[in-house]
Design a protein around this motif. Structure first.
Motif, PDB file in Angstrom:
ATOM      1  N   THR A   2     -13.193  12.865   0.578  1.00 35.96           N
ATOM      2  CA  THR A   2     -11.883  12.528   0.023  1.00 35.96           C
ATOM      3  C   THR A   2     -11.172  11.611   1.022  1.00 35.96           C
ATOM      4  O   THR A   2     -10.969  11.981   2.176  1.00 35.96           O
ATOM      5  N   HIS A   3     -10.863  10.435   0.551  1.00 34.21           N
ATOM      6  CA  HIS A   3     -10.213   9.459   1.438  1.00 34.21           C
ATOM      7  C   HIS A   3      -8.711   9.687   1.466  1.00 34.21           C
ATOM      8  O   HIS A   3      -8.146  10.305   0.564  1.00 34.21           O
ATOM      9  N   ASP A   4      -8.079   9.144   2.498  1.00 32.08           N
ATOM     10  CA  ASP A   4      -6.607   9.195   2.546  1.00 32.08           C
ATOM     11  C   ASP A   4      -6.023   8.260   1.495  1.00 32.08           C
ATOM     12  O   ASP A   4      -4.996   8.542   0.885  1.00 32.08           O
ATOM     13  N   VAL A   6      -7.338   5.043  -1.446  1.00 34.18           N
ATOM     14  CA  VAL A   6      -8.379   4.214  -2.061  1.00 34.18           C
ATOM     15  C   VAL A   6      -7.722   2.990  -2.689  1.00 34.18           C
ATOM     16  O   VAL A   6      -6.699   3.111  -3.377  1.00 34.18           O
ATOM     17  N   GLY A  24     -12.419   2.750   0.509  1.00 36.11           N
ATOM     18  CA  GLY A  24     -11.938   4.085   0.860  1.00 36.11           C
ATOM     19  C   GLY A  24     -11.506   4.104   2.318  1.00 36.11           C
ATOM     20  O   GLY A  24     -12.259   3.700   3.215  1.00 36.11           O
ATOM     21  N   LYS A  26      -9.980   6.182   5.641  1.00 40.53           N
ATOM     22  CA  LYS A  26      -9.825   7.513   6.239  1.00 40.53           C
ATOM     23  C   LYS A  26      -9.417   7.311   7.694  1.00 40.53           C
ATOM     24  O   LYS A  26     -10.016   6.498   8.402  1.00 40.53           O
ATOM     25  N   ASP A  38     -12.955   8.785  -4.251  1.00 39.19           N
ATOM     26  CA  ASP A  38     -11.893   9.799  -4.305  1.00 39.19           C
ATOM     27  C   ASP A  38     -10.863   9.554  -3.212  1.00 39.19           C
ATOM     28  O   ASP A  38     -11.248   9.306  -2.065  1.00 39.19           O
ATOM     29  N   GLY A  39      -9.601   9.704  -3.532  1.00 37.31           N
ATOM     30  CA  GLY A  39      -8.592   9.541  -2.492  1.00 37.31           C
ATOM     31  C   GLY A  39      -7.343  10.330  -2.815  1.00 37.31           C
ATOM     32  O   GLY A  39      -7.044  10.556  -3.990  1.00 37.31           O
ATOM     33  N   LYS A  40      -6.624  10.740  -1.770  1.00 40.19           N
ATOM     34  CA  LYS A  40      -5.356  11.453  -1.993  1.00 40.19           C
ATOM     35  C   LYS A  40      -4.346  10.493  -2.617  1.00 40.19           C
ATOM     36  O   LYS A  40      -3.535  10.871  -3.444  1.00 40.19           O
ATOM     37  N   ARG A  42      -3.868   6.296  -4.186  1.00 39.74           N
ATOM     38  CA  ARG A  42      -4.679   5.250  -4.799  1.00 39.74           C
ATOM     39  C   ARG A  42      -3.782   4.058  -5.133  1.00 39.74           C
ATOM     40  O   ARG A  42      -2.650   4.235  -5.597  1.00 39.74           O
TER      41      ARG A  42
END
Ligand code: URP
Ligand code: ZN
Ligand code: ZN
Length: 480
Positions: A2-4, A6, A24, A26, A38-40, A42
């Motif tokens: 899970t990226h910070d 995206v 992505g 991080k 996936d990211g928190k 976007r």
């Protein structure tokens, strides 16, 4: 993972090509290039260009001019203006005053730069090689991560050829890159005296006072001197086809010579000096003509140039700035003009949109080549995994008109006022943090970090002493 953050759906542009992918991010770096990441958070970049944040590697910020005038921009306004222009890194100058120890220079600029919103470094301007322990002091600056030095062959801070050789030699030993402002000082002084005697002192006479010959002679000499001591050299703000030809010739002969040009030489002309507000257009080298503009574009198209920089030198066109020393007499007007916010947009609009250069060339000239020359490879100026997540998301179709009211520097004019533009930076991200979005700044002074730069990467020079320097051949004595 899970990226910070995206960046989704954009067209990515690097120095080598374009492709579609998500980025992505991080912990402030580019972690993944792929699809459906996936990211928190976007950002939807559909229809947009995602490029490395620009590196502005020639700008004068919180710096005294050769005559002691402080620029209108400090590191806060200068870096904010740069950010709105699509940049994430700035490399202004740390200028030595005559007699000033070099460690003091760095200390002064560390203080001035503490309010930068962008990551930064400095090029050290050397004006006095007679300070105690000069060579050791240069090495100390280099060890601190300041791996490029600049000298002037004109103005009151001009070095003699012998002093220039000392700087080139110190730079070669350390692994630094020397930058040179190449104009022949004697020829300029001779012209200024003659023009002053004749009463030819309106702004328009600034251009003939610094003729093509003065640039060509100084470039030729600088190339010869640097080649003699086998030191890499960057000729800044090249303004003439003849100067460009000197550079191309030296490069073809294998000399480690690099070159820069600037927006003012591509987009403005000497005739602008004849406007009622002509002092706004006084810079050195001076503006030239249409044939020069065409030739400089060819230099960008064919790679004679490595860099395209603003040479942002912000002095207001009023009694606090350009007009403070002698009104509009060109000999007294501070040299330089602003351009840090428009550098990349002008190249995009006139270069990419009008088909003069490609998108990868745009990235080369706005970030990638500066990273390569100034010891930031792999970290800045690229969209590679592991690099700092410094990104500029551009709308390639935005239509707008240059108006200084909309700009973020501390100036009172733009030399490019009224120009019709296509395309512009929209969202700016530095180390994964959003700096600019929807026309708003989301940064605090001091968010920028000092960049310790690597030594100059000398990939195209053999590193051998040239014959003239070989003691066995010439002197039978050791020269270091
Ligand atoms: O006119 C200019 N370019 N002023 C800034 C200082 C310099 O020469 O680079
Ligand atoms: Zn200069
Ligand atoms: Zn400059």
């Amino acid at each position: 993972m899970t990226h910070d953050l995206v960046i989704h759906g954009g067209t990515l542009v690097t120095a080598s090509g374009t492709f579609t992918a998500d980025i992505g991010i991080k912990d402030g770096r580019i972690a993944t290039l792929g699809s459906d990441l996936d990211g928190k958070d976007r950002i939807d970049a559909t229809g947009k260009l995602v490029m490395p944040g620009g590196i502005e590697s020639h700008c004068h910020i919180a710096q005294e001019s050769s005559t002691g005038m402080m620029t209108a921009d400090d590191y806060r306004t200068g870096s904010v203006s740069a950010a709105f222009g699509g940049n994430t890194t700035i490399i202004p100058f740390a200028a030595q005053l005559k007699g000033q120890p070099i460690q003091d220079v760095i200390q002064v600029y560390d203080e001035r730069a503490s309010v930068s919103v962008l990551d930064f470094s400095y090029h050290l301007i050397v004006t006095d090689t007679s300070v105690d322990g000069f060579q050791d002091q240069m090495q100390a600056a280099f060890d601190r991560g300041v791996t490029s030095f600049k000298v002037f062959l004109t103005y009151d801070i001009a070095l003699t050829d012998e002093q220039f050789l000392d700087v080139l030699d110190a730079a070669r030993r350390a692994g630094a890159l020397t930058m040179v402002h190449a104009e022949n000082n004697a020829l300029i002084n001779w012209m200024r005296r003659r023009m002053g005697d004749g009463g030819y002192v309106d702004p328009k006479y600034h251009a003939p006072s610094r003729p093509v010959a003065s640039e060509v002679e100084a470039i030729h000499r600088a190339v010869q001197l640097s080649s003699f001591v086998d030191a890499p050299l960057l000729i800044v703000h090249v303004s003439t086809p003849e100067g460009m030809a000197e550079i191309a010739k030296a490069r073809l002969a294998g000399a480690p010579i690099y070159a820069e040009t600037c927006p003012q030489y591509l987009f403005l002309k000497a005739e602008d000096l004849d406007r009622p507000d002509g002092t706004k257009f006084i810079c050195s080298p001076p503006l030239r003509d249409k044939a020069t503009q065409d030739a400089l574009w060819r230099g960008l198209q064919t790679g004679v140039f490595d860099l395209y920089s603003s040479d942002h030198a912000p002095y207001r066109n009023d009694e606090t700035g350009k007009l403070s020393k002698g009104g509009s007499d060109f000999r007294a007007v501070a040299n330089g003009m602003p351009g840090i916010e428009l550098r990349a947009p002008l190249l995009f609009s006139e270069g990419v949109v009008k088909g003069r250069i490609t998108l990868p060339q745009f990235v080369q000239y706005t970030s990638a080549n500066a990273a390569r020359l100034f010891g930031l490879s792999g970290r800045k100026g690229t969209l590679a995994i592991g690099a700092d997540a410094d990104l500029a998301i551009w709308d390639p179709t935005a239509e707008w008109t240059v108006s200084h009211d909309q700009m973020h520097d501390n100036m009172d004019y733009s030399p490019f006022e009224g120009r019709q533009m296509t395309g512009g930076p929209e969202t700016i991200i530095q180390r994964g943090n959003i700096l600019v979005q929807n026309g708003e700044l989301h940064a605090t002074p001091g968010d920028g970090q000092f960049l310790r730069r690597e030594k100059f990467d000398r990939t195209n020079a053999a590193g051998i002493k040239p014959a003239e320097m070989d003691p066995a051949r010439n002197f039978g004595a050791e020269i270091t």
